[in-house]
Design a protein around this motif. Structure first.
Motif, mmCIF file in Angstrom:
data_model
loop_
_atom_site.group_PDB
_atom_site.id
_atom_site.type_symbol
_atom_site.label_atom_id
_atom_site.label_comp_id
_atom_site.label_asym_id
_atom_site.label_seq_id
_atom_site.Cartn_x
_atom_site.Cartn_y
_atom_site.Cartn_z
ATOM 1 N N VAL A 1 0.863 -1.187 0.000
ATOM 2 C CA VAL A 1 0.000 0.000 0.000
ATOM 3 C C VAL A 1 0.897 1.233 0.000
ATOM 4 C CG1 VAL A 1 -1.901 1.188 1.148
ATOM 5 C CG2 VAL A 1 -1.680 -1.302 1.410
ATOM 6 N N GLU A 2 0.587 2.173 -0.906
ATOM 7 C CA GLU A 2 1.400 3.379 -1.048
ATOM 8 C C GLU A 2 0.507 4.600 -1.094
ATOM 9 O OE1 GLU A 2 4.771 2.907 -3.827
ATOM 10 O OE2 GLU A 2 4.048 4.799 -4.679
ATOM 11 N N ALA A 3 0.955 5.693 -0.500
ATOM 12 C CA ALA A 3 0.203 6.955 -0.573
ATOM 13 C C ALA A 3 0.314 7.504 -1.996
ATOM 14 C CB ALA A 3 0.780 7.955 0.425
ATOM 15 N N VAL A 4 -0.812 7.818 -2.625
ATOM 16 C CA VAL A 4 -0.746 8.430 -3.968
ATOM 17 C C VAL A 4 -0.870 9.947 -3.881
ATOM 18 C CG1 VAL A 4 -1.434 6.498 -5.415
ATOM 19 C CG2 VAL A 4 -3.195 7.869 -4.383
ATOM 20 N N THR A 5 -1.340 10.436 -2.754
ATOM 21 C CA THR A 5 -1.369 11.881 -2.492
ATOM 22 C C THR A 5 -0.758 12.070 -1.106
ATOM 23 O OG1 THR A 5 -3.477 11.760 -1.313
ATOM 24 C CG2 THR A 5 -3.600 12.103 -3.704
ATOM 25 N N ASP A 6 -0.558 13.314 -0.707
ATOM 26 C CA ASP A 6 -0.248 13.543 0.705
ATOM 27 C C ASP A 6 -1.431 13.006 1.497
ATOM 28 O OD1 ASP A 6 2.044 14.820 -0.065
ATOM 29 O OD2 ASP A 6 1.264 16.849 0.234
ATOM 30 N N MET A 7 -1.154 12.447 2.649
ATOM 31 C CA MET A 7 -2.239 11.817 3.421
ATOM 32 C C MET A 7 -2.175 12.166 4.898
ATOM 33 S SD MET A 7 -2.351 7.898 2.036
ATOM 34 C CE MET A 7 -4.029 7.586 2.586
ATOM 35 N N GLN A 8 -3.340 12.161 5.486
ATOM 36 C CA GLN A 8 -3.461 12.232 6.948
ATOM 37 C C GLN A 8 -4.125 10.911 7.358
ATOM 38 O OE1 GLN A 8 -6.251 15.180 8.316
ATOM 39 N NE2 GLN A 8 -5.063 15.597 10.162
ATOM 40 N N LEU A 9 -3.515 10.224 8.314
ATOM 41 C CA LEU A 9 -4.016 8.898 8.704
ATOM 42 C C LEU A 9 -4.047 8.758 10.220
ATOM 43 C CD1 LEU A 9 -1.316 7.832 6.438
ATOM 44 C CD2 LEU A 9 -3.350 6.470 6.067
ATOM 45 N N LEU A 10 -4.843 7.803 10.660
ATOM 46 C CA LEU A 10 -4.748 7.340 12.041
ATOM 47 C C LEU A 10 -4.034 6.006 12.000
ATOM 48 C CD1 LEU A 10 -8.337 7.963 13.364
ATOM 49 C CD2 LEU A 10 -6.280 9.198 14.039
ATOM 50 N N VAL A 11 -3.139 5.788 12.917
ATOM 51 C CA VAL A 11 -2.411 4.520 12.994
ATOM 52 C C VAL A 11 -2.701 3.876 14.335
ATOM 53 C CG1 VAL A 11 -0.172 3.422 12.695
ATOM 54 C CG2 VAL A 11 -0.536 5.695 11.808
ATOM 55 N N VAL A 12 -3.006 2.594 14.284
ATOM 56 C CA VAL A 12 -3.306 1.852 15.511
ATOM 57 C C VAL A 12 -2.389 0.637 15.554
ATOM 58 C CG1 VAL A 12 -5.120 0.671 16.807
ATOM 59 C CG2 VAL A 12 -5.728 2.561 15.287
ATOM 60 N N GLY A 13 -1.642 0.507 16.615
ATOM 61 C CA GLY A 13 -0.731 -0.634 16.775
ATOM 62 C C GLY A 13 -1.496 -1.918 17.075
ATOM 63 N N ARG A 14 -0.768 -3.017 17.076
ATOM 64 C CA ARG A 14 -1.418 -4.328 17.240
ATOM 65 C C ARG A 14 -2.171 -4.451 18.568
ATOM 66 N NH1 ARG A 14 1.148 -10.037 15.974
ATOM 67 N NH2 ARG A 14 0.368 -9.333 14.005
#
Ligand code: CMP
Length: 144
Positions: free
Chosen positions: A97-110
């Motif tokens: 999976v790759e960002a195709v635009t600038d992105m804002q994301l939430l990341v959640v660990g395992r």
């Protein structure tokens, strides 16, 4: 910072995945998730490698490159998520999976992922139905 700064709970309210959750559930999620911004071109998951996070797209788009021949890339946008498969079964990433635009994301660990599902049971149903669609898409590729 590329994107407008909202409080994390306000950010979560904009995500359809979290629709219908109570304020206290959103606050719990806000504690479990980190907000990140990445530039276009950033690789967020690599097929075959260990995967330790779930990503929820707030802004921007990512491309899922399915490793199987004939598999068209899929585009994921605001409100969609990826990375759940490796967290659920502990297996390597099923796709890159790759960002195709600038992105804002939430990341959640395992560990936080499982806490998240306990904190907000409606998410379990939503993640499962998306997962089911993704499995069907993968099966269809194999059958082609
Ligand atoms: P994971 O295998 O952890 O890492 C790659 C991610 O790509 C995977 O989790 C899913 O979130 C996502 N993915 C896999 N297959 C599809 C698909 N057919 N459509 C959309 N996303 C997918």
């Amino acid at each position: 910072m590329i994107f407008k700064r909202d409080t994390k709970t306000a950010l979560l309210r904009k995500v359809p995945l979290f629709r219908d959750l109570s304020t206290s559930q959103l606050k719990q999620i806000a504690r479990l998730a980190d907000e990140i911004e990445v530039r276009a071109g950033k690789r967020l998951a690599t097929a075959g490698e260990r995967g330790l996070e779930l990503f929820v797209v707030i802004e921007g788009h990512a491309r899922v490159a399915l490793p199987r021949r004939g598999g068209a890339a899929r585009n994921l946008g605001p409100g969609e998520f990826f990375g759940e498969m490796s967290l659920l079964d502990g297996e390597p990433r099923s796709a890159s999976v790759e960002a195709v635009t600038d992105m804002q994301l939430l990341v959640v660990g395992r560990r936080e992922f499982w806490q998240l599902l306990n904190a907000a049971p409606p998410l379990v149903a939503r993640i499962m139905s998306t997962l089911s669609r993704r499995v069907r898409a993968a099966e269809a590729l194999v059958a082609e």
